[in-house]
Design a protein around this motif. Structure first.
Motif, PDB file in Angstrom:
ATOM      1  N   THR A 272     -19.979 -45.441 -11.343  1.00 28.07           N
ATOM      2  CA  THR A 272     -19.592 -45.631 -10.339  1.00 28.07           C
ATOM      3  C   THR A 272     -20.154 -47.101  -9.548  1.00 28.07           C
ATOM      4  O   THR A 272     -19.566 -47.246  -8.489  1.00 28.07           O
ATOM      5  CB  THR A 272     -20.122 -44.409  -9.010  1.00 28.07           C
ATOM      6  OG1 THR A 272     -21.765 -44.621  -9.108  1.00 28.07           O
ATOM      7  CG2 THR A 272     -19.651 -43.175  -9.270  1.00 28.07           C
ATOM      8  N   PHE A 331     -16.137 -39.715  -4.815  1.00 28.69           N
ATOM      9  CA  PHE A 331     -15.511 -40.699  -5.619  1.00 28.69           C
ATOM     10  C   PHE A 331     -14.568 -41.360  -4.833  1.00 28.69           C
ATOM     11  O   PHE A 331     -14.325 -42.857  -4.886  1.00 28.69           O
ATOM     12  CB  PHE A 331     -14.945 -40.104  -6.971  1.00 28.69           C
ATOM     13  CG  PHE A 331     -15.812 -39.544  -7.736  1.00 28.69           C
ATOM     14  CD1 PHE A 331     -17.083 -40.346  -8.208  1.00 28.69           C
ATOM     15  CD2 PHE A 331     -15.748 -38.417  -8.453  1.00 28.69           C
ATOM     16  CE1 PHE A 331     -17.942 -39.999  -9.024  1.00 28.69           C
ATOM     17  CE2 PHE A 331     -16.774 -37.964  -9.286  1.00 28.69           C
ATOM     18  CZ  PHE A 331     -17.775 -38.698  -9.711  1.00 28.69           C
ATOM     19  N   MET A 334     -16.244 -44.077  -2.517  1.00 32.14           N
ATOM     20  CA  MET A 334     -16.666 -45.008  -3.181  1.00 32.14           C
ATOM     21  C   MET A 334     -15.632 -46.046  -3.671  1.00 32.14           C
ATOM     22  O   MET A 334     -15.798 -47.295  -3.846  1.00 32.14           O
ATOM     23  CB  MET A 334     -17.466 -44.512  -4.347  1.00 32.14           C
ATOM     24  CG  MET A 334     -18.998 -43.862  -3.904  1.00 32.14           C
ATOM     25  SD  MET A 334     -20.023 -43.586  -5.334  1.00 32.14           S
ATOM     26  CE  MET A 334     -19.203 -41.875  -5.593  1.00 32.14           C
ATOM     27  N   CYS A 368     -20.078 -47.046   0.709  1.00 27.76           N
ATOM     28  CA  CYS A 368     -20.373 -46.664  -0.658  1.00 27.76           C
ATOM     29  C   CYS A 368     -21.353 -45.882  -0.936  1.00 27.76           C
ATOM     30  O   CYS A 368     -21.361 -44.608  -1.806  1.00 27.76           O
ATOM     31  CB  CYS A 368     -20.358 -47.967  -1.614  1.00 27.76           C
ATOM     32  SG  CYS A 368     -18.833 -48.916  -1.692  1.00 27.76           S
ATOM     33  N   TYR A 372     -21.974 -41.866  -2.434  1.00 26.00           N
ATOM     34  CA  TYR A 372     -22.624 -41.803  -3.564  1.00 26.00           C
ATOM     35  C   TYR A 372     -23.719 -40.581  -3.189  1.00 26.00           C
ATOM     36  O   TYR A 372     -23.746 -39.583  -3.859  1.00 26.00           O
ATOM     37  CB  TYR A 372     -23.165 -42.899  -4.049  1.00 26.00           C
ATOM     38  CG  TYR A 372     -24.275 -42.648  -5.266  1.00 26.00           C
ATOM     39  CD1 TYR A 372     -23.427 -42.288  -6.437  1.00 26.00           C
ATOM     40  CD2 TYR A 372     -25.503 -42.823  -5.185  1.00 26.00           C
ATOM     41  CE1 TYR A 372     -24.495 -42.368  -7.556  1.00 26.00           C
ATOM     42  CE2 TYR A 372     -26.409 -43.079  -6.375  1.00 26.00           C
ATOM     43  CZ  TYR A 372     -25.646 -42.458  -7.478  1.00 26.00           C
ATOM     44  OH  TYR A 372     -26.402 -42.490  -8.876  1.00 26.00           O
ATOM     45  N   TYR A 431     -15.325 -51.349 -10.656  1.00 25.42           N
ATOM     46  CA  TYR A 431     -16.015 -50.016 -10.054  1.00 25.42           C
ATOM     47  C   TYR A 431     -15.064 -49.327  -9.487  1.00 25.42           C
ATOM     48  O   TYR A 431     -15.297 -48.093  -9.334  1.00 25.42           O
ATOM     49  CB  TYR A 431     -17.275 -50.339  -9.551  1.00 25.42           C
ATOM     50  CG  TYR A 431     -18.236 -50.724 -10.309  1.00 25.42           C
ATOM     51  CD1 TYR A 431     -18.640 -49.930 -11.502  1.00 25.42           C
ATOM     52  CD2 TYR A 431     -18.829 -52.196  -9.980  1.00 25.42           C
ATOM     53  CE1 TYR A 431     -19.719 -50.487 -12.372  1.00 25.42           C
ATOM     54  CE2 TYR A 431     -20.199 -52.496 -11.050  1.00 25.42           C
ATOM     55  CZ  TYR A 431     -20.354 -51.743 -12.036  1.00 25.42           C
ATOM     56  OH  TYR A 431     -21.303 -52.176 -12.714  1.00 25.42           O
ATOM     57  N   ASN A 435     -13.975 -45.505 -10.327  1.00 29.23           N
ATOM     58  CA  ASN A 435     -14.086 -44.295  -9.487  1.00 29.23           C
ATOM     59  C   ASN A 435     -12.834 -43.472  -9.228  1.00 29.23           C
ATOM     60  O   ASN A 435     -12.732 -42.238  -9.010  1.00 29.23           O
ATOM     61  CB  ASN A 435     -14.429 -45.039  -7.894  1.00 29.23           C
ATOM     62  CG  ASN A 435     -16.066 -44.958  -8.002  1.00 29.23           C
ATOM     63  OD1 ASN A 435     -16.774 -43.911  -7.883  1.00 29.23           O
ATOM     64  ND2 ASN A 435     -16.411 -46.093  -7.892  1.00 29.23           N
TER      65      ASN A 435
END
Length: 472
Positions: A272, A331, A334, A368, A372, A431, A435
């Motif tokens: 992630t 997810f 993020m 973010c 997470y 990233y 994700n």
């Protein structure tokens, strides 16, 4: 009436004792989580001063960060054997001793080589804690609070990160990086003392043939003798599988499915990209336009506080709403956060820096981290400790935890290189893509395991149900 009253009093006393023992188990494992978080968080604030003290290149900085992850991978790999042979209790004790040695060694380092070696020792301790504490909690907790207890462990990880950021900020004015690294020895000593009074896992005791001792521990943990006996019978049933560990992994397709799913989950958690923010937070905020060390450190503290507060969402929802919805939401958050953060950093790189962009970057970083903290950070550890069959649990958790730290080492050792090659925006957009991929994987593969006993999950797995259905 007298007999009924006496029976009720006995049950009430047993329930109170069980609550106290479960609380002590949770607190002890939480201290291991606290140390885990302190070790993750402390390096971000200490790194600028270590870099100046030893005149480090970008590559050397990556070594300082990733050396701990190398040690953690080794610790997780070795701890599979240690945990199987000696039990979860003595694994935690070994981890506490290594925490003390690694912290003091890091603080007293006279050159880069000694610092790296001490960081590897510290990493071994982190690997042991990250392996043993969630596994121990999953085997001690009843099914209706298992997710909450492991989430509480993750909450203490985030508290450790926040405390490390606060400590680093306080010490940044003097630049005392040795104190930043050495202070970790104090909670490690507290963990060592607490572990002495912990009972061993009933499932580990039963696996070693110590059924009477396993029943005693279950009586300490459950609020009635009937529940303790029922749970022990389920554990005995799962132990009827003759093979275990590597032999069971080789011979049984269903076991391999669980082990590979655990490894996939841990790789997903790391890729992630969120731990990058933990390790390189001041660097990211420098790129976003915060010029002074104090500004960068204060922004880092805000990130740590966000991480801790958002973890409360997981603590209070993971056993109610479930594991899978948390992952889907996390997810998604993020992916959106890294997408916008990449845009902000692209604007700054292009010379369009402004106060608004800098604060938007902080906001997206917080977003973010919040995504997470309420999803992948705790839920992956919960799932990995739940989906492995008892006779292959040590082997399966070894594989998944080692995957976590190898993946962690890869992202820690490549972040600065990625910045140099594809830029800050490209790095965070990479990233974003990952994700989005993980959202799809969650829909297709990940099971929902809330309020289901470990033994029921195992039966579903071994009868060949689809992975996403083994919690039904």
């Amino acid at each position: 009436m007298s007999y009924v009253s006496e029976t009720g009093d006995i049950l009430s006393i047993q329930a109170q004792r069980a609550r106290r023992m479960n609380l002590f188990v949770s607190i002890s494992a939480a201290v291991a989580g606290l140390l885990f978080g302190l070790d993750i968080g402390v390096i971000s604030g200490a790194l600028p001063f270590i870099t100046h003290y030893f005149t480090l290149t970008s590559q050397a900085q990556e070594w300082v960060v990733s050396s701990m992850m190398l040690g953690a991978a080794l610790g997780a790999l070795f701890n599979g054997w240690l945990s199987f042979r000696l039990g979860r209790k003595y694994s935690l004790m070994a981890g506490a001793i290594l925490f003390i040695l690694g912290s003091l060694g890091s603080a007293m380092s006279t050159n880069l080589e000694i610092l790296l070696l001490s960081r590897v020792v510290l990493g071994i301790a982190v690997g042991i804690a990250s392996y043993t504490a969630p596994l121990y909690l999953s085997e001690m907790a009843s099914e209706n609070v298992r997710g909450k207890m492991i989430s509480m462990y993750q909450l203490m990880v985030t508290l450790g990160i926040l405390l490390a950021f606060l400590s680093d900020t306080a010490l940044s004015y003097s630049g005392n990086w040795r104190a930043m690294l050495g202070v970790l020895a104090l909670p490690a000593l507290a963990l060592l003392v607490m572990v002495v009074f912990l009972p061993n896992s009933p499932r580990w005791l039963a696996a070693k043939g110590q059924h009477n001792q396993a029943e005693k521990v279950l009586h300490m943990l459950r609020d009635s003798s009937e529940k303790a006996r029922e749970e022990l019978n389920e554990i005995r049933e799962s132990l009827k599988v003759k093979q275990g560990g590597w032999a069971l992994f080789k011979s049984n397709h269903n076991v391999r499915r669980a082990v590979f799913l655990g490894m996939l989950l841990q790789a997903m958690q790391q890729f992630t990209g969120m731990n990058i923010i933990m390790y390189y937070a001041p660097k990211i905020f420098q790129m976003a336009g915060f010029t002074s060390t104090q500004q960068q450190m204060m922004a880092t503290v805000v990130v740590g506080l966000t991480f801790m507060l958002a973890t409360f969402i997981a603590v209070f929802t993971v056993d109610k709403s479930g594991r899978k919805p948390a992952l889907k939401i996390g997810f998604t958050v993020m992916a959106l956060g890294t997408l916008i953060l990449g845009y902000c950093l692209m604007q700054v790189e292009g010379g369009h820096s402004s106060g608004a962009l800098s604060w938007l970057s902080v906001g997206m970083t917080m977003m973010c981290i919040a995504g997470y903290a309420m999803s992948a950070a705790p839920v992956v550890w919960i799932l990995c400790s739940e989906i492995q069959p008892l006779k292959c649990r040590d082997f399966g958790v070894t594989c998944s935890t080692t995957t976590n730290w190898v993946s962690n080492m890869i992202i820690g050792a490549t972040f600065l290189t990625l910045l140099d090659s594809i830029g800050a925006a490209g790095t965070f957009w990479l990233y974003t893509a990952l994700n989005v991929l993980f959202i799809i994987v969650t829909f297709v593969l990940i099971p929902e395991t809330k309020n289901v006993t470990l033994e029921h999950i195992e039966r579903n797995l071994m009868t060949g149900k689809k992975l996403r259905d083994i919690g039904q």
